[in-house]
Motif scaffolding. Structure first.
Motif, PDB file in Angstrom:
ATOM      1  N   SER A 508       0.871  -1.160   0.000  1.00  0.00           N
ATOM      2  CA  SER A 508       0.000   0.000   0.000  1.00  0.00           C
ATOM      3  C   SER A 508       0.917   1.222   0.000  1.00  0.00           C
ATOM      4  CB  SER A 508      -0.934  -0.008   1.217  1.00  0.00           C
ATOM      5  OG  SER A 508      -1.911   1.000   1.101  1.00  0.00           O
ATOM      6  N   GLN A 509       0.345   2.411   0.260  1.00  0.00           N
ATOM      7  CA  GLN A 509       1.174   3.622   0.255  1.00  0.00           C
ATOM      8  C   GLN A 509       0.609   4.637   1.226  1.00  0.00           C
ATOM      9  OE1 GLN A 509       1.548   5.586  -3.544  1.00  0.00           O
ATOM     10  NE2 GLN A 509       3.358   6.748  -2.928  1.00  0.00           N
ATOM     11  N   ARG A 510       1.527   5.292   1.944  1.00  0.00           N
ATOM     12  CA  ARG A 510       1.113   6.350   2.867  1.00  0.00           C
ATOM     13  C   ARG A 510       0.571   7.544   2.091  1.00  0.00           C
ATOM     14  NH1 ARG A 510       4.379   6.709   8.471  1.00  0.00           N
ATOM     15  NH2 ARG A 510       2.645   8.129   8.798  1.00  0.00           N
ATOM     16  N   LYS A 511      -0.261   8.333   2.756  1.00  0.00           N
ATOM     17  CA  LYS A 511      -0.826   9.532   2.140  1.00  0.00           C
ATOM     18  C   LYS A 511      -0.307  10.796   2.822  1.00  0.00           C
ATOM     19  CE  LYS A 511      -4.928   7.033   0.626  1.00  0.00           C
ATOM     20  NZ  LYS A 511      -4.391   5.698   0.910  1.00  0.00           N
ATOM     21  N   ASP A 512       0.682  10.617   3.725  1.00  0.00           N
ATOM     22  CA  ASP A 512       1.281  11.759   4.411  1.00  0.00           C
ATOM     23  C   ASP A 512       2.793  11.604   4.392  1.00  0.00           C
ATOM     24  OD1 ASP A 512       1.639   9.636   6.100  1.00  0.00           O
ATOM     25  OD2 ASP A 512       0.552  10.491   7.815  1.00  0.00           O
ATOM     26  N   GLN A 513       3.488  12.463   5.121  1.00  0.00           N
ATOM     27  CA  GLN A 513       4.956  12.457   5.202  1.00  0.00           C
ATOM     28  C   GLN A 513       5.565  12.391   3.809  1.00  0.00           C
ATOM     29  OE1 GLN A 513       6.485   9.707   8.125  1.00  0.00           O
ATOM     30  NE2 GLN A 513       5.251  10.580   9.774  1.00  0.00           N
ATOM     31  N   GLU A 514       6.394  11.374   3.547  1.00  0.00           N
ATOM     32  CA  GLU A 514       7.066  11.253   2.248  1.00  0.00           C
ATOM     33  C   GLU A 514       6.344  10.300   1.302  1.00  0.00           C
ATOM     34  OE1 GLU A 514       9.705  13.089   1.369  1.00  0.00           O
ATOM     35  OE2 GLU A 514       9.516  14.083   3.316  1.00  0.00           O
ATOM     36  N   HIS A 515       5.100   9.954   1.606  1.00  0.00           N
ATOM     37  CA  HIS A 515       4.303   9.032   0.786  1.00  0.00           C
ATOM     38  C   HIS A 515       5.064   7.721   0.552  1.00  0.00           C
ATOM     39  CE1 HIS A 515       0.959  11.771  -0.515  1.00  0.00           C
ATOM     40  NE2 HIS A 515       1.802  12.618   0.058  1.00  0.00           N
ATOM     41  N   GLU A 516       5.604   7.179   1.645  1.00  0.00           N
ATOM     42  CA  GLU A 516       6.372   5.951   1.555  1.00  0.00           C
ATOM     43  C   GLU A 516       5.485   4.772   1.138  1.00  0.00           C
ATOM     44  OE1 GLU A 516       6.243   7.894   4.264  1.00  0.00           O
ATOM     45  OE2 GLU A 516       8.188   8.082   5.257  1.00  0.00           O
ATOM     46  N   VAL A 517       6.085   3.833   0.431  1.00  0.00           N
ATOM     47  CA  VAL A 517       5.419   2.574   0.112  1.00  0.00           C
ATOM     48  C   VAL A 517       5.379   1.723   1.384  1.00  0.00           C
ATOM     49  CG1 VAL A 517       5.540   0.445  -1.258  1.00  0.00           C
ATOM     50  CG2 VAL A 517       6.102   2.641  -2.301  1.00  0.00           C
ATOM     51  N   VAL A 518       4.252   1.057   1.609  1.00  0.00           N
ATOM     52  CA  VAL A 518       4.065   0.223   2.797  1.00  0.00           C
ATOM     53  C   VAL A 518       3.998  -1.233   2.354  1.00  0.00           C
ATOM     54  CG1 VAL A 518       2.576  -0.270   4.768  1.00  0.00           C
ATOM     55  CG2 VAL A 518       2.763   2.075   3.903  1.00  0.00           C
ATOM     56  N   SER A 519       4.795  -2.085   2.974  1.00  0.00           N
ATOM     57  CA  SER A 519       4.749  -3.514   2.646  1.00  0.00           C
ATOM     58  C   SER A 519       4.467  -4.315   3.905  1.00  0.00           C
ATOM     59  CB  SER A 519       6.064  -3.987   2.017  1.00  0.00           C
ATOM     60  OG  SER A 519       7.105  -4.028   2.988  1.00  0.00           O
ATOM     61  N   CYS A 520       3.761  -5.446   3.737  1.00  0.00           N
ATOM     62  CA  CYS A 520       3.573  -6.383   4.850  1.00  0.00           C
ATOM     63  C   CYS A 520       4.143  -7.730   4.427  1.00  0.00           C
ATOM     64  CB  CYS A 520       2.104  -6.508   5.241  1.00  0.00           C
ATOM     65  SG  CYS A 520       1.035  -7.214   3.973  1.00  0.00           S
ATOM     66  N   SER A 521       4.476  -8.543   5.409  1.00  0.00           N
ATOM     67  CA  SER A 521       5.134  -9.816   5.087  1.00  0.00           C
ATOM     68  C   SER A 521       4.787 -10.873   6.116  1.00  0.00           C
ATOM     69  CB  SER A 521       6.659  -9.625   5.000  1.00  0.00           C
ATOM     70  OG  SER A 521       7.145  -9.027   6.179  1.00  0.00           O
ATOM     71  N   LEU A 522       5.226 -12.088   5.847  1.00  0.00           N
ATOM     72  CA  LEU A 522       4.869 -13.230   6.683  1.00  0.00           C
ATOM     73  C   LEU A 522       5.555 -13.225   8.044  1.00  0.00           C
ATOM     74  CD1 LEU A 522       4.821 -16.097   4.009  1.00  0.00           C
ATOM     75  CD2 LEU A 522       2.879 -14.923   5.037  1.00  0.00           C
ATOM     76  N   ASP A 523       6.527 -12.335   8.240  1.00  0.00           N
ATOM     77  CA  ASP A 523       7.159 -12.251   9.566  1.00  0.00           C
ATOM     78  C   ASP A 523       6.382 -11.321  10.502  1.00  0.00           C
ATOM     79  OD1 ASP A 523       7.712  -9.767   8.564  1.00  0.00           O
ATOM     80  OD2 ASP A 523       9.898  -9.962   8.631  1.00  0.00           O
ATOM     81  N   GLY A 524       5.234 -10.791  10.028  1.00  0.00           N
ATOM     82  CA  GLY A 524       4.379  -9.979  10.878  1.00  0.00           C
ATOM     83  C   GLY A 524       4.739  -8.513  10.940  1.00  0.00           C
ATOM     84  N   ARG A 525       5.732  -8.082  10.135  1.00  0.00           N
ATOM     85  CA  ARG A 525       6.162  -6.686  10.204  1.00  0.00           C
ATOM     86  C   ARG A 525       5.602  -5.878   9.035  1.00  0.00           C
ATOM     87  NH1 ARG A 525      12.426  -6.050  11.306  1.00  0.00           N
ATOM     88  NH2 ARG A 525      12.623  -7.367   9.454  1.00  0.00           N
ATOM     89  N   ILE A 526       5.298  -4.600   9.322  1.00  0.00           N
ATOM     90  CA  ILE A 526       4.911  -3.643   8.295  1.00  0.00           C
ATOM     91  C   ILE A 526       6.089  -2.693   8.113  1.00  0.00           C
ATOM     92  CG2 ILE A 526       3.297  -1.804   7.681  1.00  0.00           C
ATOM     93  CD1 ILE A 526       1.256  -3.177   9.539  1.00  0.00           C
ATOM     94  N   LEU A 527       6.611  -2.643   6.891  1.00  0.00           N
ATOM     95  CA  LEU A 527       7.791  -1.828   6.606  1.00  0.00           C
ATOM     96  C   LEU A 527       7.418  -0.645   5.712  1.00  0.00           C
ATOM     97  CD1 LEU A 527      10.427  -4.643   5.895  1.00  0.00           C
ATOM     98  CD2 LEU A 527      10.026  -3.429   8.047  1.00  0.00           C
ATOM     99  N   PHE A 528       8.160   0.458   5.876  1.00  0.00           N
ATOM    100  CA  PHE A 528       7.931   1.678   5.095  1.00  0.00           C
ATOM    101  C   PHE A 528       9.171   1.943   4.248  1.00  0.00           C
ATOM    102  CE2 PHE A 528       5.441   1.764   8.923  1.00  0.00           C
ATOM    103  CZ  PHE A 528       4.190   2.206   8.506  1.00  0.00           C
ATOM    104  N   TRP A 529       8.944   2.205   2.956  1.00  0.00           N
ATOM    105  CA  TRP A 529      10.055   2.334   2.007  1.00  0.00           C
ATOM    106  C   TRP A 529      10.013   3.691   1.305  1.00  0.00           C
ATOM    107  CZ3 TRP A 529      13.284  -1.851   2.187  1.00  0.00           C
ATOM    108  CH2 TRP A 529      12.750  -3.049   2.672  1.00  0.00           C
ATOM    109  N   ASP A 530      11.190   4.363   1.265  1.00  0.00           N
ATOM    110  CA  ASP A 530      11.338   5.625   0.548  1.00  0.00           C
ATOM    111  C   ASP A 530      12.237   5.380  -0.661  1.00  0.00           C
ATOM    112  OD1 ASP A 530      12.318   8.245  -0.272  1.00  0.00           O
ATOM    113  OD2 ASP A 530      11.435   9.003   1.586  1.00  0.00           O
ATOM    114  N   VAL A 531      11.863   5.958  -1.786  1.00  0.00           N
ATOM    115  CA  VAL A 531      12.637   5.757  -3.024  1.00  0.00           C
ATOM    116  C   VAL A 531      14.094   6.194  -2.846  1.00  0.00           C
ATOM    117  CG1 VAL A 531      12.839   6.485  -5.447  1.00  0.00           C
ATOM    118  CG2 VAL A 531      10.594   6.002  -4.476  1.00  0.00           C
ATOM    119  N   ASP A 532      14.323   7.157  -1.963  1.00  0.00           N
ATOM    120  CA  ASP A 532      15.678   7.717  -1.819  1.00  0.00           C
ATOM    121  C   ASP A 532      16.568   6.938  -0.851  1.00  0.00           C
ATOM    122  OD1 ASP A 532      14.992   9.806  -3.548  1.00  0.00           O
ATOM    123  OD2 ASP A 532      14.096  10.951  -1.907  1.00  0.00           O
TER     124      ASP A 532
END
Length: 621
Positions: A508-532
Motif C-alpha cells: 500500500s502507500q502512505r498519504k502523508d509524510q514522504e508518501h512511503e510505500v508500505v509492505s507487509c510480510s509473513l514475519d508480521g512486520r509492516i515496513l515503510f520504504w522511501d525511493v531515496d
C-alpha cells in the motif's frame, strides 16, 4: 481520537454441506445457517440484522435446531489444530447465544446431527464411522458404536411414553448405512438405570433395492428418505417394511421438509416438488426448478414459506403454496481472492477462485452485476474513469466487464501473462499487471497496447501500487522479498528494495509524510520504504507476544490507519499517529486474502480463503 471497527455483515453460505440451513421453529422470520466456521442468525426481512455463533475452527458440516428453538447443534470438519482431526459437536443456548456443551468422539467430519423431538438427546454421526447419542442435559453418551460404513442419516421418530414411568419415555431412531435401514428403540433399562438401544432392520423387497439414503424425516408411522438415485422411499415403521419408491429428480434427493400434511422434496438438479399423500399414493401440487442443485430445504414455523440453499452459494425464499422463488442472498463458492472499491462507497466488487465477480450493493448486500468465467480470478479493480471492472485470471488473460446493473457483458480481453495474472491495477492513462511469470507489464489504457515489461522479480508478483503522487510511477512486491519501483516515463527501474527476512505479501502507500510505500510480510512486520533510501525508513510490529503472518494491508483514505489481514483469519488495525496496533477483529476461519477501505473510510471489507466476505463498520471516536 481513535478508530474502532465492528462486524456489520457476514456474506457467506456453506453450500458444500447438506442441510445447513434452518428456519427457527418458533420465530417465523429467523433463519439459521452455516457460513464457513460460523453460524449466522439472520432476519430474512432485514439483512442488517445478523448475529453470530462462533466456536468452531473448521467449516460447519452439520446443523440442527431443536423443536423448541432453545438449542442449536452444530458439527464441523476435522479440526486443523487438534490431533486426530477431531470433529467436535457444539450445543448452543440459542436465547443467550453461547455454548451450552461440547461433545467429542467424532473425527474428520460430522455427517449428521438431529435433536430428539423433546430436545433431550442428540444423535451425531461421523466420517470415522462412529455414531453417538448424547444426553444434552447431563452430557452423558447413552449410546456409541463403530459401524461398518458411515451413517449419513439419523432421524428421530415419535416419542413413546413409558406406562410405568413418565420420566423415562422411549425414543424411536431411524438410521441408514449404505442400502440398509434400521429402526432403533432407545428405552430406559431399569436393570442398569440407564438408556440402552435395540435395533431392527427394515424389510426390503425380495428383488432388493440398492439405494444410498441421504436425507429423511419421520411423519406419523412412516419414514421418508431421499436417495442418491433421485427417488423418495417410503417405509412403514409399524410393520418395519418398505412400502414405495417415488421418482422425484435427477442427481439425488438432497433434502426433505414438511409442514402439516405436505412434504417438500428437493434434488441435486435444482428441482423442488411439493407433494401430498399417504403410504402408496402421492400427488404433486407444486414444482419449481432453480438454477443449481439444492443442498438444503427448510420450512418456516407457519409453513407459509420455505428457504433453500443451492450449490452455487445462493439462498432462496419460496412460497409454500406454489414454490415461487425469490433470491435472498448470494455468496462465493470458493476462496475469495480480491475486493475492490471504485470512487463510490456504496458498491464493492469481490472476486473468487470459482471465476465469479460480484458487484455488491452495500445497502442490501445483493449483487447488482455478476460476471462468470471458467478460470479463477486472482485480482480485480474497479475503474475510476469508466464503468468497468478489470480482472486478471489464472489463464493469463485480462478481461474487462461492464458494471451496468444486471449486466454481465464482457467488454474486451487480452492475453497479458503466460502463467496467469496475479494482480492488476489501473490509472487514468495505463493499466499495470503483475504475473505468475514474474513479469510486470504496463498497457495503454485506451488502446491496450503493451508499453513496457520489467523482469526484476524472480518469483510471482503478489501486489502492485500505482503511486498516489506521481501516477507514472508504480511499485511491485513479490515472494522473492523485493519491493521494486518503476518509472514509466523513463521506462526504467528506479529502485529495488529487499526485505530483510520474509516474503512480501501485500503493498500500500502512505498519504502523508514522504508518501512511503508500505509492505507487509509473513514475519508480521509492516515496513515503510522511501525511493531515496535503500533500507526501510520505518517498521510497525504486531501486538506484543503475538506472532502474526500478514497476508495483505491497506492504508486508510485519511492516511491515519492501516488495516491488515493475517494467515489465521484476523483483521488488525494500526494507528500511524501512535504507531501501535489499536484493534484485533476475529471473523474469518481461513487466511484473509484482501482487505479494502471504502472511499469514505466508514467501512472495511475483508475477503477470506474461507469463501466469505465480511463488511466491518469503522468509527472514529
Amino acid at each position: 481520537m481513535a478508530g474502532v471497527a465492528e462486524l456489520e455483515h457476514f456474506c457467506g453460505y456453506g453450500s458444500r454441506h447438506l442441510n445447513t440451513v434452518h428456519y427457527h421453529p418458533v420465530q417465523r422470520d429467523t433463519l439459521i445457517y452455516a457460513a464457513a466456521a460460523a453460524i449466522i442468525i439472520e432476519d430474512v426481512n432485514d439483512p442488517h440484522k445478523q448475529e453470530f455463533l462462533r466456536g468452531h475452527d473448521a467449516e460447519v458440516s452439520a446443523l440442527d435446531v431443536s423443536q423448541s428453538g432453545k438449542l442449536v447443534a452444530s458439527g464441523q470438519l476435522g479440526s486443523p489444530s487438534r490431533k486426530g482431526a477431531v470433529a467436535p459437536v457444539v450445543i448452543w443456548d440459542f436465547d443467550n447465544r453461547q455454548v451450552y456443551i461440547e461433545f467429542n468422539g467424532l473425527a474428520h467430519s460430522v455427517l449428521c446431527l438431529r435433536f430428539s423431538p423433546d430436545g433431550r438427546f442428540v444423535v451425531a454421526t461421523g466420517a470415522n464411522q462412529m455414531i453417538f447419542v448424547w444426553d444434552v442435559s447431563t452430557g452423558e453418551a447413552v449410546f456409541s458404536r463403530r459401524t461398518e460404513s458411515p451413517c449419513f442419516l439419523g432421524v428421530w421418530g415419535p416419542i413413546v411414553e413409558n406406562q410405568t414411568s413418565s420420566r423415562y419415555p422411549s425414543y424411536q431412531l431411524c438410521t441408514t448405512y449404505d442400502n440398509q435401514v434400521f429402526v432403533n428403540t432407545l428405552a430406559f433399562d431399569i436393570r442398569c438405570m440407564g438408556y440402552s438401544m435395540s435395533s431392527d432392520s427394515i424389510q426390503f423387497p425380495s428383488a432388493g433395492l440398492q439405494r444410498k439414503h441421504i436425507c429423511g424425516l419421520v411423519r406419523g408411522d412412516f419414514l421418508f428418505t431421499g436417495t442418491s438415485a433421485g427417488d423418495m422411499c417410503v417405509f412403514s415403521l409399524r410393520t418395519k417394511v418398505f412400502r414405495a419408491s417415488l421418482p422425484i429428480c435427477n442427481n439425488g434427493v438432497m433434502s426433505i421438509a414438511q409442514t402439516g400434511d405436505v412434504l417438500f422434496v428437493a434434488g441435486g438438479d435444482g428441482r423442488i416438488k411439493g407433494i401430498r399423500g399417504h403410504d402408496l399414493h402421492w400427488d404433486v401440487f407444486a414444482e419449481n426448478v432453480l438454477e443449481a442443485g439444492i443442498t438444503a430445504l427448510t420450512c418456516s414455523s407457519d409453513g407459509a414459506e420455505l428457504a433453500c440453499g443451492s450449490r452455487n452459494g445462493k439462498l432462496w425464499r419460496l412460497l409454500g403454496s406454489d414454490l415461487t422463488a425469490t433470491l435472498q442472498s448470494v455468496s462465493h463458492t470458493k476462496e475469495v481472492t480480491d475486493v475492490a472499491f471504485g470512487v463510490a462507497s456504496d458498491v464493492v466488487a469481490t472476486a473468487s477462485e470459482a471465476g465469479e465477480i460480484f458487484l455488491m450493493d452495500l445497502s442490501d448486500y445483493m449483487p447488482v452485476a455478476t460476471a462468470l468465467s471458467k478460470s479463477p480470478v486472482r485480482s480485480a479493480v474497479m475503474s475510476s474513469t469508466r464503468p468497468e471492472i478489470l480482472a486478471g485470471y489464472d489463464d493469463g488473460s485480462l478481461r474487462a466487464w461492464s458494471t451496468q446493473r444486471a449486466a454481465s457483458e464482457q467488454l474486451w480481453q487480452l492475453q497479458a501473462h503466460k502463467d496467469g495474472v496475479a494482480v492488476v491495477r489501473e490509472s487514468q492513462h495505463y493499466i499495470v499487471t503483475g504475473g505468475q511469470d514474474f513479469a510486470v507489464r504496463f498497457w495503454h489504457r485506451s488502446s491496450r497496447e503493451l508499453l513496457a515489461t520489467f523482469h526484476n522479480h524472480k518469483k510471482p508478483v503478489c501486489d502492485l501500487v500505482i503511486d498516489n503522487e506521481k501516477p507514472y510511477i508504480a511499485h511491485s512486491g513479490s515472494e522473492d522479498r523485493l519491493v521494486v519501483t518503476y518509472d514509466l516515463k523513463q521506462n526504467k527501474t528506479l529502485v529495488q528494495h529487499s526485505t530483510p527476512s520474509s516474503n512480501v505479501t501485500g503493498l500500500s502507500q502512505r498519504k502523508d509524510q514522504e508518501h512511503e510505500v508500505v509492505s507487509c510480510s509473513l514475519d508480521g512486520r509492516i515496513l515503510f520504504w522511501d525511493v531515496d533510501y535503500a533500507e526501510p525508513t520505518g517498521c510497525l510490529a504486531g501486538p506484543k507476544g503475538v506472532s502474526l503472518k500478514l497476508r495483505c494491508c491497506e492504508v486508510s483514505p485519511s492516511g491515519r490507519y492501516i488495516a491488515t489481514g493475517t494467515e489465521d483469519g484476523n483483521l488488525y488495525i494500526y494507528d500511524l499517529v501512535s504507531c501501535s496496533c489499536i484493534q484485533e477483529c476475529g471473523g474469518h476461519s481461513g487466511a484473509v486474502a484482501r482487505v479494502r477501505w471504502s472511499p469514505d473510510q466508514k467501512q472495511i471489507v475483508s475477503a477470506g480463503k474461507d469463501g466469505c466476505v465480511i463488511i466491518w463498520n469503522f468509527f472514529e471516536k
